[in-house]
Design a protein around this motif. Structure first.
Motif, short mmCIF file in Angstrom:
data_model
loop_
_atom_site.label_atom_id
_atom_site.label_comp_id
_atom_site.label_asym_id
_atom_site.label_seq_id
_atom_site.Cartn_x
_atom_site.Cartn_y
_atom_site.Cartn_z
N SER A 111 0.73 -1.18 0.00
CA SER A 111 0.05 -0.05 0.10
C SER A 111 0.82 1.22 -0.05
N ASN A 112 0.47 2.29 -0.80
CA ASN A 112 1.02 3.58 -0.83
C ASN A 112 2.36 3.64 -1.40
N THR A 113 2.58 2.45 -2.20
CA THR A 113 3.83 2.56 -2.95
C THR A 113 3.53 3.00 -4.41
N PRO A 114 4.36 4.07 -4.96
CA PRO A 114 4.05 4.62 -6.23
C PRO A 114 4.46 3.36 -7.35
N PHE A 115 3.53 3.18 -8.26
CA PHE A 115 3.61 2.21 -9.28
C PHE A 115 3.80 2.86 -10.48
N ILE A 116 4.85 2.42 -11.21
CA ILE A 116 4.90 2.97 -12.72
C ILE A 116 4.58 1.94 -13.97
N VAL A 117 3.99 2.38 -14.62
CA VAL A 117 3.90 1.36 -15.90
C VAL A 117 4.54 1.94 -17.02
N LEU A 118 5.38 0.98 -17.52
CA LEU A 118 6.08 1.30 -18.68
C LEU A 118 5.37 0.24 -19.79
N GLY A 119 4.30 0.89 -20.49
CA GLY A 119 3.55 -0.04 -21.42
C GLY A 119 3.70 -0.01 -22.87
N SER A 120 3.73 -1.25 -23.35
CA SER A 120 3.80 -1.55 -24.86
C SER A 120 5.11 -0.94 -25.59
N VAL A 121 6.09 -1.29 -24.70
CA VAL A 121 7.35 -1.00 -25.13
C VAL A 121 7.86 -1.80 -26.47
N ARG A 122 8.56 -1.37 -27.32
CA ARG A 122 8.65 -1.89 -28.66
C ARG A 122 10.28 -2.17 -28.42
N SER A 123 10.87 -3.04 -29.34
CA SER A 123 12.22 -3.63 -29.40
C SER A 123 13.09 -2.34 -29.89
N GLU A 124 12.53 -1.74 -30.76
CA GLU A 124 13.42 -0.48 -31.17
C GLU A 124 13.90 0.60 -30.23
N THR A 167 0.39 5.06 -10.63
CA THR A 167 0.74 6.44 -9.97
C THR A 167 0.94 7.39 -11.33
N ALA A 168 1.85 6.69 -12.37
CA ALA A 168 2.27 7.45 -13.28
C ALA A 168 2.61 6.27 -14.58
N ALA A 169 2.42 6.70 -15.82
CA ALA A 169 2.77 5.89 -16.77
C ALA A 169 3.17 6.43 -18.03
N PHE A 170 4.21 5.64 -18.65
CA PHE A 170 4.40 5.94 -20.10
C PHE A 170 3.99 4.95 -20.98
N VAL A 171 3.57 5.28 -22.23
CA VAL A 171 3.19 4.54 -23.27
C VAL A 171 4.23 4.18 -24.76
N GLY A 172 4.64 3.19 -25.03
CA GLY A 172 5.93 3.00 -25.75
C GLY A 172 5.44 3.04 -27.33
N GLY A 173 6.32 2.56 -28.08
CA GLY A 173 6.19 2.87 -29.38
C GLY A 173 6.25 4.22 -29.73
N SER A 174 6.88 5.17 -29.10
CA SER A 174 6.79 6.72 -29.17
C SER A 174 8.17 7.17 -29.16
N LEU A 175 9.28 6.52 -28.70
CA LEU A 175 10.51 6.99 -28.52
C LEU A 175 11.30 6.67 -29.70
N ALA A 176 11.09 5.95 -30.67
CA ALA A 176 11.45 5.35 -31.75
C ALA A 176 10.38 6.04 -33.16
N PRO A 177 10.67 6.23 -34.17
CA PRO A 177 9.70 6.40 -35.09
C PRO A 177 8.77 5.35 -35.62
N LEU A 178 8.10 4.92 -34.70
CA LEU A 178 7.17 3.56 -34.86
C LEU A 178 5.57 4.01 -34.80
N GLY A 179 5.38 5.25 -34.62
CA GLY A 179 4.02 5.68 -34.59
C GLY A 179 3.19 5.50 -33.31
N GLY A 180 3.74 4.96 -32.27
CA GLY A 180 3.27 5.06 -31.22
C GLY A 180 2.51 3.77 -30.82
N GLN A 181 1.88 3.66 -29.61
CA GLN A 181 1.07 2.49 -29.20
C GLN A 181 -0.03 3.33 -28.53
N ASN A 182 -1.20 2.46 -28.10
CA ASN A 182 -2.62 3.41 -27.61
C ASN A 182 -2.39 3.79 -26.22
#
Length: 436
Positions: free
Chosen positions: A241-254, A331-346
């Motif tokens: 409980s009360n621990t910040p949870f960070i999601v790094l979602g849909s990370v692509r290989s590139e 608590t916070a989230a990053f959505v992948g496919g977006s740090l390389a020119p891949l068009g992003g994920q949902n």
């Protein structure tokens, strides 16, 4: 099943014959290599038609997981057709798994619908000719970007009506297709429902204005449907409980190098957090185990968790279908496919759960959502991994109120819904006219 009357197609030119010859040769070279591809080997026998396909009235092609969810919602909302045989195909294992659940869900409540699920055959013209001969559909639904020359030529020759729904076509794809404009004009669908004005313009240049209409994106409909809760699993027992949870979602290989950097610096800055790492493709799990070991990060596979996870741990998600639930407790989230020119994920999945996600600079696949979502502060865009780290830390320190975020995105979505109803009405009218 009734015999179809093939449409008369103008004689194919020498240049177009040559193009199809090269296309067929390309498949001949590719298929032996695809057999050993880690992503393609699943369902390989179905892809080359070693196993036959059923005869149906309606064939729907849904490339991957996102399109599979749309197909689920589309078929579930298809009314006034008492008896209908449907084949839904996909290119990926995740798509097949979703469609299998969809078939069970729909056939339990609607006895008149018979749904078959299969991997999409390779588009080698000889294979597609055989596939269409076996299936004999009266209507072919292609979701989003599924323009396959082998399939469309085979369908044209049998007189099957072809409809693209939720249509998208990137500038890169358009520039490739337009090189063979005469060929694609010959293979044109009977109707195209595009999700934006730029997409509609590209389809118009490729296939002709009279075939193209615009529609709201069906993804907005799914966000408020019961299907958006299919990932709603209780994950709270994984975390203290009360621990910040960070999601790094849909990370692509590139973008793995950049995300590895994000993980390393986040854990240094905030050793009290827990990170949930979701590779976009499950075959990258082993690679990520090696990467996390290389940076001396404490990690555990989601499938191996049998007690509450300690702070400073990276949970490497090797269980499919829990990303939505993870966003829901993050608590916070990053959505992948977006740090390389891949068009992003949902990134809408995250916003709907009540968290304001961070994305990288490349999210053009989701331009249909509109810049207003950034202007309203419902999503934030970072230029590079360091910006991502800074924004995530800011969100950890001062997260937005979930109810406020949900209320704002709810209004945003409601104003943009209705696409599923439009295409269902079109298909229902066609089926009624054909006395299905």
């Amino acid at each position: 099943m009734r015999k179809l009357n093939p449409k008369k197609i103008p004689a194919i030119s020498a240049a177009e014959k040559f193009a199809f010859l090269l296309y067929n040769m390309g498949w001949n070279l590719a298929i032996p290599l695809l057999r050993i591809n880690s992503r393609i080997k699943d369902g390989f026998e179905q892809r080359i038609l070693k196993k036959g396909l059923p005869g149906v009235d309606l064939w729907i092609q849904a490339a991957s997981a996102g399109e599979a969810y749309l197909a689920w919602n589309f078929v579930k909302n298809l009314r006034f057709v008492p008896y209908l045989r449907i084949l839904i195909t996909s290119n990926t294992r995740q798509g097949i798994e979703i469609l299998a659940r969809a078939a069970d869900d729909i056939m339990r409540s609607e006895k008149g619908k018979k749904i078959f699920i299969s991997y999409f055959p390779f588009d080698k013209p000889a294979i597609m000719k055989k596939a269409v001969k076996e299936v004999r559909p009266k209507l072919m639904i292609l979701l989003e970007t599924e323009i396959w020359p082998g399939l469309m030529m085979a369908l044209k020759k049998t007189g099957c009506r072809i409809v693209i729904i939720n249509g998208r076509i990137t500038l890169k794809s358009f520039n490739r297709y337009i090189l063979w404009h005469s060929l694609f004009s010959r293979l044109s669908p009977d109707k195209i429902f595009a999700v934006s004005a730029p997409d509609a313009e590209r389809f118009t240049l490729l296939f002709g204005k009279e075939l193209v209409a615009t529609m709201p994106n069906m993804k907005f409909d799914r966000l408020n449907s019961p299907l958006s809760d299919d990932e709603n699993r209780d994950l709270n027992n994984l975390l203290p409980s009360n621990t910040p949870f960070i999601v790094l979602g849909s990370v692509r290989s590139e973008e793995e190098d950049q995300v590895q950097e994000i993980i390393l610096h986040l854990l240094k800055r905030r050793p009290d957090i827990i990170i949930g790492l979701f590779p976009r493709h499950m075959h990258r799990i082993g690679t990520w185990e090696e990467r996390l070991n290389h940076i001396s990060a404490t990690s555990v596979l989601r499938s191996k968790i049998d007690k509450t996870v300690s702070s400073g741990t990276v949970i490497l998600w090797d269980v499919f279908g829990e990303l939505g639930a993870a966003y829901g407790i993050s608590t916070a989230a990053f959505v992948g496919g977006s740090l390389a020119p891949l068009g992003g994920q949902n990134f809408l999945e995250a916003v709907v759960s009540g968290v304001v996600p961070v994305v990288g600079p490349y999210w053009d696949n989701f331009a249909w959502i509109g810049d207003e979502i950034f202007e309203q502060g419902l999503v934030t865009s970072a230029a590079n991994p360091i910006n991502v780290i800074d924004m995530l830390e800011k969100n950890i320190n001062k997260p937005e109120q979930r109810d406020k975020v949900r209320d704002s995105i709810g209004k945003y979505i409601k104003e943009r819904q209705g696409g599923t109803e439009i295409v269902c009405s079109y298909v229902e009218k066609f089926l009624k006219e054909k006395n299905f």
